[in-house]
Design a protein around this motif. Sequence first.
Motif, PDB file in Angstrom:
ATOM      1  N   ASP A   1       0.942  -1.247   0.002  1.00  0.00           N
ATOM      2  CA  ASP A   1       0.105   0.009   0.055  1.00  0.00           C
ATOM      3  C   ASP A   1       0.887   1.390   0.048  1.00  0.00           C
ATOM      4  O   ASP A   1       1.606   1.377   0.911  1.00  0.00           O
ATOM      5  N   SER A   2       1.086   2.067  -1.129  1.00  0.00           N
ATOM      6  CA  SER A   2       1.848   3.171  -1.234  1.00  0.00           C
ATOM      7  C   SER A   2       1.057   4.578  -0.711  1.00  0.00           C
ATOM      8  O   SER A   2       1.631   5.764  -0.936  1.00  0.00           O
ATOM      9  N   THR A   3      -0.098   4.351  -0.102  1.00  0.00           N
ATOM     10  CA  THR A   3      -1.015   5.383   0.232  1.00  0.00           C
ATOM     11  C   THR A   3      -0.070   6.495   1.006  1.00  0.00           C
ATOM     12  O   THR A   3      -0.128   7.630   0.849  1.00  0.00           O
ATOM     13  N   ASN A   4       0.490   5.872   2.233  1.00  0.00           N
ATOM     14  CA  ASN A   4       1.273   6.756   3.180  1.00  0.00           C
ATOM     15  C   ASN A   4       2.441   7.509   2.205  1.00  0.00           C
ATOM     16  O   ASN A   4       2.697   8.769   2.704  1.00  0.00           O
ATOM     17  N   LEU A   5       3.136   6.731   1.452  1.00  0.00           N
ATOM     18  CA  LEU A   5       4.342   7.260   1.017  1.00  0.00           C
ATOM     19  C   LEU A   5       3.900   8.344  -0.086  1.00  0.00           C
ATOM     20  O   LEU A   5       4.933   9.377  -0.389  1.00  0.00           O
ATOM     21  N   VAL A   6       3.183   8.082  -0.988  1.00  0.00           N
ATOM     22  CA  VAL A   6       3.007   9.109  -2.027  1.00  0.00           C
ATOM     23  C   VAL A   6       2.508  10.414  -1.474  1.00  0.00           C
ATOM     24  O   VAL A   6       2.662  11.329  -2.308  1.00  0.00           O
ATOM     25  N   GLN A   7       1.710  10.553  -0.313  1.00  0.00           N
ATOM     26  CA  GLN A   7       1.345  11.792   0.102  1.00  0.00           C
ATOM     27  C   GLN A   7       2.577  12.318   0.487  1.00  0.00           C
ATOM     28  O   GLN A   7       2.408  13.555   0.780  1.00  0.00           O
ATOM     29  N   ARG A   8       3.655  11.870   1.212  1.00  0.00           N
ATOM     30  CA  ARG A   8       4.635  12.480   1.549  1.00  0.00           C
ATOM     31  C   ARG A   8       5.754  12.551   0.447  1.00  0.00           C
ATOM     32  O   ARG A   8       6.640  13.795   0.641  1.00  0.00           O
ATOM     33  N   PHE A   9       5.950  11.969  -0.621  1.00  0.00           N
ATOM     34  CA  PHE A   9       6.953  12.066  -1.403  1.00  0.00           C
ATOM     35  C   PHE A   9       6.452  12.106  -2.779  1.00  0.00           C
ATOM     36  O   PHE A   9       7.221  12.252  -3.921  1.00  0.00           O
ATOM     37  N   ILE A  10       5.187  12.387  -2.938  1.00  0.00           N
ATOM     38  CA  ILE A  10       4.606  12.385  -4.389  1.00  0.00           C
ATOM     39  C   ILE A  10       4.600  11.251  -5.318  1.00  0.00           C
ATOM     40  O   ILE A  10       3.696  10.648  -5.678  1.00  0.00           O
ATOM     41  N   GLY A  11       5.764  10.764  -5.884  1.00  0.00           N
ATOM     42  CA  GLY A  11       5.957   9.757  -6.724  1.00  0.00           C
ATOM     43  C   GLY A  11       7.075   9.849  -7.482  1.00  0.00           C
ATOM     44  O   GLY A  11       7.786  10.778  -7.071  1.00  0.00           O
ATOM     45  N   GLY A  12       7.388   9.124  -8.647  1.00  0.00           N
ATOM     46  CA  GLY A  12       8.490   9.235  -9.472  1.00  0.00           C
ATOM     47  C   GLY A  12       9.650   9.373  -8.455  1.00  0.00           C
ATOM     48  O   GLY A  12       9.985   8.199  -7.793  1.00  0.00           O
ATOM     49  N   LYS A  13      10.670  10.130  -8.827  1.00  0.00           N
ATOM     50  CA  LYS A  13      11.844  10.121  -8.206  1.00  0.00           C
ATOM     51  C   LYS A  13      11.766  10.275  -6.920  1.00  0.00           C
ATOM     52  O   LYS A  13      12.560   9.775  -5.925  1.00  0.00           O
ATOM     53  N   GLY A  14      11.070  11.206  -6.163  1.00  0.00           N
ATOM     54  CA  GLY A  14      10.833  11.150  -4.772  1.00  0.00           C
ATOM     55  C   GLY A  14      10.296  10.204  -4.025  1.00  0.00           C
ATOM     56  O   GLY A  14      11.284   9.660  -2.949  1.00  0.00           O
TER      57      GLY A  14
END
Length: 658
Positions: free
Chosen positions: A55-68
């Motif tokens: 589940d990427s829900t937590n991560l993508v809200q903090r680092f957006i996606g892609g390179k981050g």
Amino acid sequence: MRSLFRASRRPGLYGVLPAPGSHAGKGGVTMNNLYGWTGRILNMDLSTGTSEVLDSTNLVQRFIGGKGLNHRLAWEHIPAQAGPFDPENCLLISVGPLTGTPAPTSGRTEVGGIAAQTYPPMYAHSGVGGWFGAELKYAGYDSLIITGRAAAPVYVWIRDDKVEIRDAADLWGLGTFDAQQRLKEIHGNDARILAIGPAGENRSRIAIMLTDTENAAGQGGYGGVAGSKNLKAICVKGTGKVRVAHPEELLRIRRDLAPDPKKSPEERGGKWIYDKESVDNVPYPRNRTSCTHACDRACWFEFRGVPRRTRPGLHAGRWGCIGPYTIGWQHPMGYDWPLWFQGFEGGFEATELMNQYGLNEWELLAGMVPWLVMGDHEGVLTDKRFDVIKPITPNKPEWWVTLIKAITYRQGIGDLLAEGVSRAIAELGPEQYGETIYQGERKRPTRISLQEAWGYAGHWSGRGIHAVREFPHWLLEALVWMTATRDPLDDTHIVARDEWMEEFNKNPYEGTKGAEIAIWNENRSELKSSLTLCDWSFPIPTKSDAESRLFSAVTGMELDEKGLDMIGERNKNMQRALLVRNYGRDRAGEVAEIMPWFKRPDATRGIVIDEEKFNGLVDTYYTLRGWDTKTGRPTRATLERLELGDVAAALEAEEKLP
């Protein structure tokens, strides 16, 4: 054939994924009410043939996606002792919330992991255009994590929730185009593909991953990383869609930022210009084309019916970036420096072969071939291994075939050239093979080596190819090269408002404006490569809120320009912490890495860097970054301000926090 799909029950950083349809996220946001993201990461281990969906829900809200997102995944998954060709290295392939939507130029994908080309090897990244990223989103994933090493050649087939490792014995040894054609025959012409060529199979450090639309993850040597995992290709087809929170607003912003797409008329004949070089009377049909999903700009040329010079038949393809320099290197970016000219047809075929065998065009054209030509002119290529590619005759199409095959199959000196120019010079002897002065035709003398730093050829920094940026502009490039792990000018092009540059030009070494411009561009580079957006079209200094407007329209998360910039800063610090923890990066090492290049006289006025004054500029840069000026490492206060307290604690535990 092995099926790889299973759900993860791993709590913590990734949230919990107990069963489809009941995915709990952070702060009330769940996978069911996410817009822009899919909320899922596919984590695959080729050694065991297993996978899990995180589940990427937590991560993508903090680092957006892609390179981050890749930065954080590398922090979690790549051990400090791993090398680029070790099974423990991760091949990270991530997209952002805008990918697969109508947001202009939003089709890009970010590849990450320990870069084989970087010297010495470190975590880095490589951006790639095309339509692969959008298809990955439609299949339901924000990211792929690929670790391990298959026992025999394989490719990965992803169709939504169906994930398989398939035998690639009949694909191994094929060029990228041939392998992609075979895969489309199996999975359909609408499948999207990232593949490697024989150079990657042979673990060349300058091997690429190529999409089915001729877009390359070029820098970094990730083709060699894939080859070390016995991974020939990733083939994906998705039937889903990307949910957009405010579709009408998104289209309105698109119209504000981008011109209406126009059909590119076919052209024939006349002069064709590339990077201020030109070729007269090109008779083959051509038209402009976009290089990625949702792109409204047509900055590439597509040619058809071009005869090959060394083999029978006609071919077609797209040309952009540095590729056309296979035609000739005469007046790069407008100043005289003639090294070769073989003509249009030979150049087009050489580019086709680099892509087919899977080699990095930038390394060959901005670093290797100029080095070979100038070294041969000065009589320094005395090692007997060079005999396999002698005489050095880039004016002849047959020579390019010889060179490309020698590198791909590691024949003679090709075995060393497959390691990249920086490593070749280090082994052969820097004094003879790097520092020799080229005495041929050029406005100002240059050393034969055009390698700038970290194992990569120079780029937009006053020397080497694209050397027209004058002092003091190249001081800004020096700052961004300093903290990088690869050529950073792929997505950090240093743009600024006129008034910013006017203030900087008045006193470039002193004051804060130079460091502010570099930091703004670095943070915006992190953002556009996380959202994902075109590395040339963004940021727009006069419409600096463009990224935040697009982000809010797609995700429904109201985040203004300042708030999004903070995430860009967070991503830069996440990468910095990874480099500190895994590789001991510090000020002394990175200033020393770039200084020899900038001590060379620049190509326009012969100016060299003032090392003492530059160190004052570095002090300012580190201070504004919130990094310790002695070590160049982020402070606890900075990391905690950016909500990276866990990262600060980890660095402190290893005594790497200043």
